[in-house]
Design a protein around this motif. Structure first.
Motif, short mmCIF file in Angstrom:
data_model
loop_
_atom_site.label_atom_id
_atom_site.label_comp_id
_atom_site.label_asym_id
_atom_site.label_seq_id
_atom_site.Cartn_x
_atom_site.Cartn_y
_atom_site.Cartn_z
N GLU A 220 -22.94 24.69 19.81
CA GLU A 220 -21.89 23.79 19.72
C GLU A 220 -21.66 23.27 20.94
N PRO A 221 -20.98 21.84 21.13
CA PRO A 221 -20.22 21.63 22.39
C PRO A 221 -19.28 22.58 22.54
N PRO A 222 -19.50 23.10 23.76
CA PRO A 222 -18.37 24.27 24.35
C PRO A 222 -16.98 23.86 23.91
N ILE A 223 -16.46 22.79 23.86
CA ILE A 223 -15.02 22.36 23.68
C ILE A 223 -14.73 22.57 22.20
N PHE A 224 -15.76 22.39 21.38
CA PHE A 224 -15.74 22.96 19.96
C PHE A 224 -15.72 24.41 19.48
N ALA A 225 -16.46 25.09 20.33
CA ALA A 225 -16.95 26.58 19.82
C ALA A 225 -15.65 27.51 19.43
N PRO A 226 -14.47 27.47 20.15
CA PRO A 226 -13.34 28.22 19.82
C PRO A 226 -12.89 27.88 18.36
N LEU A 227 -13.04 26.29 18.08
CA LEU A 227 -12.37 25.86 16.71
C LEU A 227 -13.41 26.32 15.51
N LYS B 295 -11.32 26.77 12.13
CA LYS B 295 -10.68 25.41 11.91
C LYS B 295 -11.46 24.03 12.01
N LEU B 296 -12.71 24.46 12.33
CA LEU B 296 -13.72 23.21 12.41
C LEU B 296 -15.15 23.76 11.97
N PRO B 297 -15.71 23.05 10.97
CA PRO B 297 -17.10 23.58 10.42
C PRO B 297 -18.09 23.36 11.54
N PRO B 298 -19.14 24.16 11.35
CA PRO B 298 -20.23 24.23 12.37
C PRO B 298 -20.93 22.94 12.45
N MET B 299 -21.61 22.73 13.48
CA MET B 299 -22.06 21.55 13.91
C MET B 299 -22.91 20.86 12.65
N LYS B 300 -23.82 21.73 12.17
CA LYS B 300 -24.70 21.24 11.09
C LYS B 300 -23.92 20.93 9.93
N GLU B 301 -22.58 21.21 9.60
CA GLU B 301 -22.03 20.88 8.42
C GLU B 301 -21.14 19.52 8.88
N ARG B 302 -21.08 19.37 10.04
CA ARG B 302 -20.26 18.05 10.52
C ARG B 302 -21.17 16.97 10.34
N LEU B 303 -22.42 16.99 10.65
CA LEU B 303 -23.44 16.02 10.84
C LEU B 303 -23.83 15.32 9.42
N PRO B 304 -24.12 13.95 9.36
CA PRO B 304 -24.81 13.72 8.12
C PRO B 304 -26.15 14.48 8.05
N LYS B 305 -26.65 14.56 6.76
CA LYS B 305 -27.99 15.20 6.58
C LYS B 305 -28.98 14.51 7.36
N ASP B 306 -29.03 13.31 7.55
CA ASP B 306 -29.98 12.54 8.47
C ASP B 306 -29.42 12.02 9.50
N PRO B 307 -28.89 12.60 10.53
CA PRO B 307 -28.10 11.70 11.71
C PRO B 307 -29.00 10.89 12.25
N PHE B 308 -28.44 10.06 13.08
CA PHE B 308 -29.12 8.90 13.96
C PHE B 308 -29.39 9.78 14.99
N VAL B 309 -31.00 9.68 15.33
CA VAL B 309 -31.41 10.27 16.28
C VAL B 309 -31.98 9.21 17.52
N VAL B 310 -31.42 9.21 18.57
CA VAL B 310 -31.53 8.34 19.53
C VAL B 310 -33.04 8.68 20.21
N ASP B 311 -33.58 7.46 20.41
CA ASP B 311 -35.10 7.70 20.69
C ASP B 311 -34.99 7.51 22.36
N PHE B 312 -34.86 8.75 22.94
CA PHE B 312 -34.83 9.22 24.35
C PHE B 312 -36.06 8.46 25.13
N GLU B 313 -37.10 8.53 24.59
CA GLU B 313 -38.34 8.04 25.47
C GLU B 313 -38.38 6.78 25.11
N LYS B 314 -38.14 5.99 24.30
CA LYS B 314 -38.18 4.56 24.09
C LYS B 314 -37.02 4.05 24.93
#
Length: 620
Positions: free
Chosen positions: A15-22, A27-46
């Motif tokens: 998790e982003p460290p700022i969210f880990a305690p939550l 108080k906050l779902p884990p990252m996998k449950e917060r993201l859409p099923k297919d998130p937008f993946v930024v093409d870092f190489e391009k």
């Protein structure tokens, strides 16, 4: 059909460290449950980016509390948006399908949530369409122009919880561009939050009391202010942007926290943004360059000008920042806008006379302004597209821009302005001296310095120039009410235009246009306010603009653009001074993924927006 990038990301990373305690406390779902099923993946190489790390605050400076809207511009999360290659692709949406240029199907990412964790669904589109856009109390000017084609609204359909469709009788190429703009057309709202302020879902007396206690005129005013997504003044309003405002204004310090449900990830599956908080400090525009030079901003371009470069460069070593030199994407760095709707009958007649506008343009010594203000590094020329645009023609940039005082005076004499007073100032037909007041928002030393030179140039034509500095909001009210004779500001935001770009800035379509605000208001409101266009050349521009709004043929769009650019430049509807200027960008040396060379423009780049500030990160 456009489908968003679908590279599979490993969502099991920390998790982003700022969210880990939550997350640990539930108080906050884990990252996998917060993201859409297919998130937008930024093409870092391009996009030539490096994988970053979570941390830190980024500090930037803005000139007023109202300018927190720049966070929406810089964040640049859009239903569909421009990438660094200036091509449109889905962003918030999973897919965006167009048929015949008039049927648009929008599909939401599965599991996408607002910043408060509530689902983002078709209901949010329905709420805007039925309960806001078609509610006379909330949309007194009618349905937004981008949702009209040939003056007609679309048929709106909900296909399922994640899919909506808009169908027009005629093509509407402005629709996708309106969704992707730096100030986007919002066709959705967080309905789960906004319904508490709407009479359809609440007792009218209860809402009236709420509005009164909150200091609002009525429930509709309360709903409007509470629901502003572009200028995010309401910290309680859920958002889809990378950061969300947490500060009640007005304030000198705004804190934007990362959105725990943001939909983009890096190629390693790390949820963006990398930066935990963006801190906006509001300062006087006059001192922002000094504060940037003192190292008080981690990322700054707004309110910086080329004449600040030497000073900023001197501070690089001691203040631990770099000064990048980006190219400015505005059509002209300094432009003058004669108000063709000014109330004064004498000035209205003059401003509407093409000979007067041409004379003013011919009377400018652009080479002198270029040397004095830009050290000769800019290009003198008119307010039109830049050479980087496929629509560029030299005749547009050079039309009526060569210094020719004799020809300018001859045009003024031809108009009938032959009488002068004892000081050589021409007299208006009513016998008053030609005292031209040029109004400025006072946000640019370049404009102030240019006006000093312009004052001298136009004295050679027998015109006495005065200047008046006003706050931008007051300035806009004045030119709309017809009090302003002429405005000085930046040029048109069409520098990088392509045939598919909306040519709206070349036609009277908005009351925010300083050269024909009342005509623009008339167009925008469908004749409910303002004045109908009364100048043939402007009528033709509006006609061409409406043709473009109905076209899906690129060749036809290119032809429309060509005629509009020719009409605009030949009629000198705005008087450009200096083109292709340089924009200083101050960047903290530890801040990564900021392009070393880029184009700085309102559209289509949204200033920093298409370079994805959510991917910027700080080295340790």
């Amino acid at each position: 059909m456009f489908v968003a990038g679908a590279a599979q990301a490993d969502q099991a990373l920390k998790e982003p460290p700022i969210f880990a305690p939550l997350v640990e406390s539930g108080k906050l779902p884990p990252m996998k449950e917060r993201l859409p099923k297919d998130p937008f993946v930024v093409d870092f190489e391009k996009e030539s980016k490096t994988i970053g790390r979570y941390c830190c605050q980024l500090v930037t400076l803005l000139g007023s509390a109202k300018d927190i809207r720049m966070m929406t511009v810089y964040g640049y999360a859009r239903l569909i948006g421009f990438g660094p290659d200036y091509k449109l692709r889905p962003d918030i949406l999973e897919s965006f399908e167009s048929e015949e240029g008039r049927i648009f199907t929008l599909r939401i990412r599965e599991g996408h949530k607002w910043s408060d964790g509530e689902p983002f669904t078709s209901e949010d589109f329905r709420y805007f369409w039925e309960d806001v856009a078609n509610n006379e109390e909330l949309s007194g000017s009618g349905i937004p122009q981008v949702l009209l084609s040939n003056g007609k609204p679309p048929k709106f359909e909900i296909i399922d919880d994640r899919t909506v469709r808009y169908t027009w009788e005629d093509p509407n190429p402005a629709f996708p561009l309106g969704l992707a703009g730096p100030s986007p057309e919002y066709i959705y709202m967080p309905s789960h939050y906004m319904k508490q302020f709407h009479t359809t879902y609440n007792d009218a007396d209860t809402l009236a009391k709420m509005a009164e206690e909150g200091g609002y005129r009525n429930w509709a005013a309360m709903h409007t202010v509470k629901g502003r997504q572009y200028r995010t003044e309401n910290p309680e309003l859920p958002t889809l942007q990378p950061w969300r405002n947490t500060t009640d204004g007005p304030s000198k310090r705004y804190v934007f926290e990362r959105n725990p449900y943001y939909h983009r990830v890096d190629p390693n599956g790390q949820q963006l943004p990398y930066i935990d908080e963006v801190i906006i400090l509001t300062e006087s525009v006059d001192i922002i360059p000094a504060k940037a030079g003192a190292g008080e901003s981690d990322l700054q371009a707004r309110y910086l000008h080329f004449d600040d470069y030497t000073f900023l460069k001197q501070g690089e070593e001691n203040q631990d920042y770099n000064v990048l030199l980006w190219r400015n994407g505005v059509a002209n760095q300094i432009s003058l806008y004669p108000n063709l709707n000014v109330s004064d009958p004498e000035w209205n007649k003059l401003n509407q006379d093409v000979r007067f506008r041409r004379a003013l343009s011919l009377g400018l010594n652009r080479d002198e302004i270029n040397q004095q203000l830009f050290f000769g590094l800019a290009k003198p020329g008119g307010d039109t597209v830049l050479q980087e645009s496929p629509l560029y023609k030299e005749e547009y940039a050079s039309a009526w821009t060569d210094l020719d005082v004799e020809a300018a005076n001859k045009l003024l004499d031809e108009i009938g302005l032959t009488e002068r007073d004892s000081k050589g100032v021409r007299l208006l037909p009513n016998g008053k001296p030609m005292e031209l007041i040029v109004e400025s928002a006072g946000e640019s030393t370049e404009e102030t310095d240019a006006l000093e030179l312009i004052r001298y140039h136009w004295e050679q034509l027998g015109i006495k120039v005065f200047t008046r500095t006003l706050q931008r909001d007051i300035q806009r009210r004045r030119f709309l009410t017809g009090e302003t004779i002429m405005t000085i500001s930046k040029g048109l935001d069409i520098g990088l235009a392509t045939p598919e770009t909306n040519p709206e800035q070349l036609a009277p379509v908005s009351p925010s246009q300083p050269n024909w605000p009342k005509w623009g208001q008339y167009t925008e409101t469908g004749g409910k306010a303002g004045e109908p266009v009364s100048l043939p050349a402007a009528e033709r521009l509006l006609e061409l603009y409406n043709w473009w709004r109905q076209s899906t043929n690129v060749d036809q769009q290119e032809a429309i653009w060509a005629e509009m650019l020719e009409i605009y430049s030949e009629n000198v509807f705005s008087i450009g001074v200096a083109r292709e200027t340089i924009q200083p960008v101050v960047v903290d040396k530890k801040l990564q993924n900021v392009p070393a060379d880029a184009m700085f423009a309102w559209s289509p780049t949204a200033f920093f927006g298409i370079f994805r500030p959510d991917t910027f990160w700080f080295e340790e």
